[in-house]
Write an enzyme that holds these catalytic residues in place. Structure first.
Site, short mmCIF file in Angstrom:
data_model
loop_
_atom_site.label_atom_id
_atom_site.label_comp_id
_atom_site.label_asym_id
_atom_site.label_seq_id
_atom_site.Cartn_x
_atom_site.Cartn_y
_atom_site.Cartn_z
N TRP A 68 0.82 -1.22 0.00
CA TRP A 68 0.00 0.00 0.00
C TRP A 68 0.86 1.26 0.00
O TRP A 68 1.86 1.35 0.70
CB TRP A 68 -0.87 0.01 1.26
CG TRP A 68 -1.54 1.31 1.52
CD1 TRP A 68 -1.03 2.37 2.21
CD2 TRP A 68 -2.83 1.71 1.07
NE1 TRP A 68 -1.94 3.41 2.22
CE2 TRP A 68 -3.06 3.02 1.53
CE3 TRP A 68 -3.84 1.09 0.32
CZ2 TRP A 68 -4.23 3.72 1.26
CZ3 TRP A 68 -5.01 1.78 0.06
CH2 TRP A 68 -5.20 3.09 0.54
N MET A 69 0.39 2.26 -0.74
CA MET A 69 1.01 3.60 -0.68
C MET A 69 -0.13 4.62 -0.64
O MET A 69 -1.15 4.43 -1.28
CB MET A 69 1.86 3.82 -1.94
CG MET A 69 2.35 5.25 -2.11
SD MET A 69 3.46 5.42 -3.53
CE MET A 69 2.35 5.13 -4.89
N ASN A 70 0.07 5.71 0.13
CA ASN A 70 -0.86 6.84 -0.02
C ASN A 70 -0.09 8.13 -0.18
O ASN A 70 0.73 8.21 -1.10
CB ASN A 70 -2.01 6.85 0.99
CG ASN A 70 -1.66 6.82 2.45
OD1 ASN A 70 -1.04 5.89 2.94
ND2 ASN A 70 -2.07 7.83 3.19
N ASP A 71 -0.31 9.13 0.64
CA ASP A 71 0.14 10.50 0.35
C ASP A 71 1.62 10.62 -0.01
O ASP A 71 2.48 10.00 0.63
CB ASP A 71 -0.04 11.39 1.59
CG ASP A 71 -1.34 11.18 2.30
OD1 ASP A 71 -2.19 10.42 1.84
OD2 ASP A 71 -1.49 11.79 3.38
N GLN A 117 3.66 7.72 2.14
CA GLN A 117 3.00 6.92 3.16
C GLN A 117 2.95 5.48 2.65
O GLN A 117 2.43 5.21 1.55
CB GLN A 117 1.58 7.44 3.40
CG GLN A 117 1.54 8.88 3.92
CD GLN A 117 1.75 8.95 5.41
OE1 GLN A 117 0.85 8.66 6.18
NE2 GLN A 117 2.95 9.34 5.83
N GLU A 169 -7.22 18.15 5.54
CA GLU A 169 -5.98 17.39 5.65
C GLU A 169 -4.98 17.98 4.66
O GLU A 169 -5.36 18.66 3.70
CB GLU A 169 -6.19 15.92 5.27
CG GLU A 169 -7.29 15.22 6.05
CD GLU A 169 -7.38 13.74 5.68
OE1 GLU A 169 -7.23 12.93 6.58
OE2 GLU A 169 -7.61 13.40 4.50
N THR A 211 1.73 12.10 7.44
CA THR A 211 2.19 13.02 6.40
C THR A 211 2.98 14.22 6.93
O THR A 211 2.68 14.75 8.01
CB THR A 211 0.97 13.44 5.55
OG1 THR A 211 0.72 12.35 4.68
CG2 THR A 211 1.21 14.68 4.74
#
Ligand code: DQQ
Length: 657
Positions: free
Chosen positions: A137-140, A156, A319, A200
């Site tokens: 998984w990857m986010n920001d 992230q 955010e 983040t």
């Protein structure tokens, strides 16, 4: 320890008390496992599915007509809307048959229904020139910066699974923002103050070259605090080792701010007297999204400034706030601290309740700690978005290397977690975009893929002055159309537009039926990731309307209704208005990369990212079409299409050092 005393308490926040942080104590780091995956796998096993009308699905999605480029079929739509019946679904062959499957929990879609995905489809859907980690998984995007010849991207990341959790800072470097080398993690959740995630953050490069990284720690108790980190060795171009400041956290939620509503510090900018740094942090009070500002000299102790930089009632939690100057006169950007006369300031918030990144242009008064939008009706969270598709938690940085501001954004999946676990990865970062002020309109920014992406262009094909009569569709001879850079210009018959008294009056991409819905002056555009019969494909198009006043208003849309045969993935129509000024042609650019299409209208005034899951166009079957589905106007199109090479994204070759 943090100094949270404010000059004066925030007016809104007076009544509440402050969070008291846990005293410093030895961290007990328990390696986080894949806590959610078992539950999710189980949910798939319990999905009961039935095979209903695969054939019907095909029939219902056939275009009614497919004419040549001068096609004269004026009555029929080139696209048949998907009827509810066509959303019936085949049964799952299931994991027991070694076939991965997806279910997207969309409104109106039966969660128990799943498409028989094959591994060929799922592996084809992985992108070829967008940044994504090898697994999981990857986010920001976090703390982007340029240092000693390398662009650094932190992100992230969940090292254990393809769903959100165990958030760690992944790290990669690039010489050109396109080809990337994975590095060891920059920071892992190993202290009480970030035990529940190294969330983040942003980088600030100080005038003497020091790098300061501020990030949100989610504490062992789930409280959001701000933490300081810095590179162990500034002379290392790779910035491999990071030190967390022993006095962390440097900020805890101030009085009146919820312990779970205090996150994502920005890059710092200088105060008017240039002897203090300021940062802003997103939050909310009741349903008012706000951005609060702190001042600091050393990034260790802070003072909360009076009031808020800005707030918008009804927008909920903000955010990943971003705040930066934009020059109204120069193409090349000034850095984050500039505040002179030809500058506007962009305020961006990732609005959690809408999962969308909204921005507005405005004026910053540093003496009053206030930012005011140019247009109240286009305020943050209610006006313009960076991107009308799948794009969130974005972050800019000033690239001192090429004197430009660059925007990164997270393109999340639109299927569900169970599927992401099965395919082993989730999410992609957008192609980085440069941001400039739109001098022509004066009311928006322009986003454009960094020029470096053009180095991936290989063979080019051109189609000049293709005439598209009302209701026509023209296949374009492009083989292996799954990695493309497409630039298309459209001219519409001006006399016909002038003679049109009224066309539609109101239009809204998401609710007006997509490319199948015909009006006098639209839709017209391209279809990408389409199979030969157009039973699968994603139209990217313009739709002009003309009201009684005679004004023509244009909308730019991406229709994902037929982007996949899988009925349960997200299939929607995205888009919004786009200013097309006198003398301008309609212009679009689409970066096609397997399951991602990033589309830019009018030089980047309106942008839409599509995250789609084609099933039929895999392995060389993908086609591109031009179309004009308007009923009352001829369109002439000129198109240039480059094939795109794959980016080189791999581990840093430490063994060869
Ligand atoms: N993602 C981070 C938060 C941020 C959110 C956690 C936005 O810091 O607010 O992974 O996607």
């Amino acid at each position: 320890m943090a100094n949270n005393s404010s000059r004066a308490p925030l007016r809104d926040l007076e009544r509440a008390t402050s969070y008291t942080p846990i005293p410093d104590q030895p961290p007990t780091f328990i390696p986080a496992g894949n806590r959610r995956s078992k539950k999710l796998f189980a949910s798939i096993f319990f999905s009961s599915v039935f095979f209903i009308s695969l054939i019907l699905l095909f029939i219902n999605q056939q275009p009614e007509s497919q004419t040549n480029v001068n096609g004269s079929n004026q009555e029929k739509s080139t696209f048949t809307p998907i009827s509810p019946a066509a959303r019936s679904t085949p049964p799952s062959r299931g994991v027991s048959q070694a076939v991965s499957e997806k279910t997207f929990r969309a409104i109106g879609v039966d969660e128990n229904v799943s498409y028989p995905w094959t591994n060929a489809m799922l592996s084809w859907q992985r992108t070829a020139y967008h940044f994504q980690p090898e697994h999981n998984w990857m986010n920001d995007p976090n703390g982007p910066l340029f240092h000693k010849g390398w662009y650094h991207l932190f992100y992230q990341y969940n090292p254990y699974s393809a769903v959100w959790g165990n958030i760690t800072w992944g790290h990669a470097v690039s010489k050109d923002l396109i080809h990337w080398l994975y590095l060891p993690f920059a920071m892992v959740p190993d202290h009480w103050y970030d035990f529940n995630g190294v969330w983040t953050g942003s980088a600030t490069i100080l005038p003497d070259g020091q790098i300061v990284m501020l990030y949100t720690g989610n504490t062992v108790d789930g409280v959001q605090v701000q933490c300081l980190a810095y590179p162990a060795n500034l002379s290392d171009p790779l910035l491999l080792d990071w030190i967390k400041y022993p006095g962390n956290p440097v900020l805890v939620p101030p009085p009146g701010i919820g312990v779970e509503d205090f996150r994502d510090p920005t890059t710092a900018w200088l105060s008017p007297d240039r002897d203090r740094w300021r940062i802003t942090i997103g939050s909310k009070v009741n349903q008012t999204g706000i951005s609060i500002v702190y001042e600091t000299v050393d990034f260790k102790s802070y003072e909360l400034l009076d009031g808020v930089l800005h707030g918008v009632p009804g927008t909920g939690m903000w955010e990943c706030v971003d705040f930066y100057p934009i020059s109204m006169t120069e193409a090349n950007w000034r850095d984050t601290s500039v505040n002179i006369r030809d500058i506007k300031h962009v305020l961006k918030a990732s609005v959690k309740d809408l999962t969308s990144d909204y921005y507005a242009l405005g004026t910053y008064n540093p003496f009053e700690n206030k930012w005011t939008p140019d247009d109240q009706e286009l305020d943050v969270g209610i006006g313009l978005r960076y991107d009308y598709g799948k794009y969130y938690a974005s972050k800019t940085f000033f690239d001192q290397n090429k004197k430009r501001r660059i925007l990164w954004g997270w393109i999340k999946e639109t299927d569900n977690e169970a599927d992401d676990i099965m395919k082993g990865w989730a999410s992609v970062q957008s192609i980085p975009r440069t941001i400039v002020f739109d001098k022509k309109t004066g009311s928006n920014i322009l986003q454009w893929p960094v020029t470096e992406v053009e180095d991936l262009r290989s063979e080019v094909v051109e189609f000049n002055s293709v005439k598209l009569g009302p209701g026509s569709i023209a296949p374009l001879e492009v083989d292996t159309a799954s990695q493309l850079d497409i630039v298309a210009l459209f001219d519409i018959d001006k006399d016909a537009v002038e003679e049109t008294v009224e066309a539609d009056v109101v239009y809204n991409c998401p609710t007006n039926g997509g490319a199948a819905n015909r009006g006098k002056l639209g839709p017209f555009g391209i279809v990408v990731l389409a199979d030969e019969t157009l039973s699968e494909g994603t139209p990217i198009y313009f739709y002009a309307i003309k009201g009684a006043s005679g004004e023509v208003e244009t909308h730019f849309c991406a229709d994902e209704l037929r982007s996949s045969k899988a009925p349960e993935v997200d299939r929607v129509v995205y888009g919004s208005k786009v200013p097309v000024l006198n003398g301008e042609k309609y212009s679009l650019r689409s970066l096609v990369d397997h399951s991602i299409v990033e589309s830019f209208a009018q030089g980047g005034r309106t942008v839409i990212t599509s995250r789609i899951y084609p099933t039929k166009v895999i392995n060389g079957a993908s086609r591109v079409f031009l179309f004009n589905n308007a009923t009352g106007v001829n369109v002439t199109a000129s198109v240039k299409i480059w094939k795109m090479d794959s980016a080189n994204i791999r581990h840093f070759p430490f063994d060869r050092l």
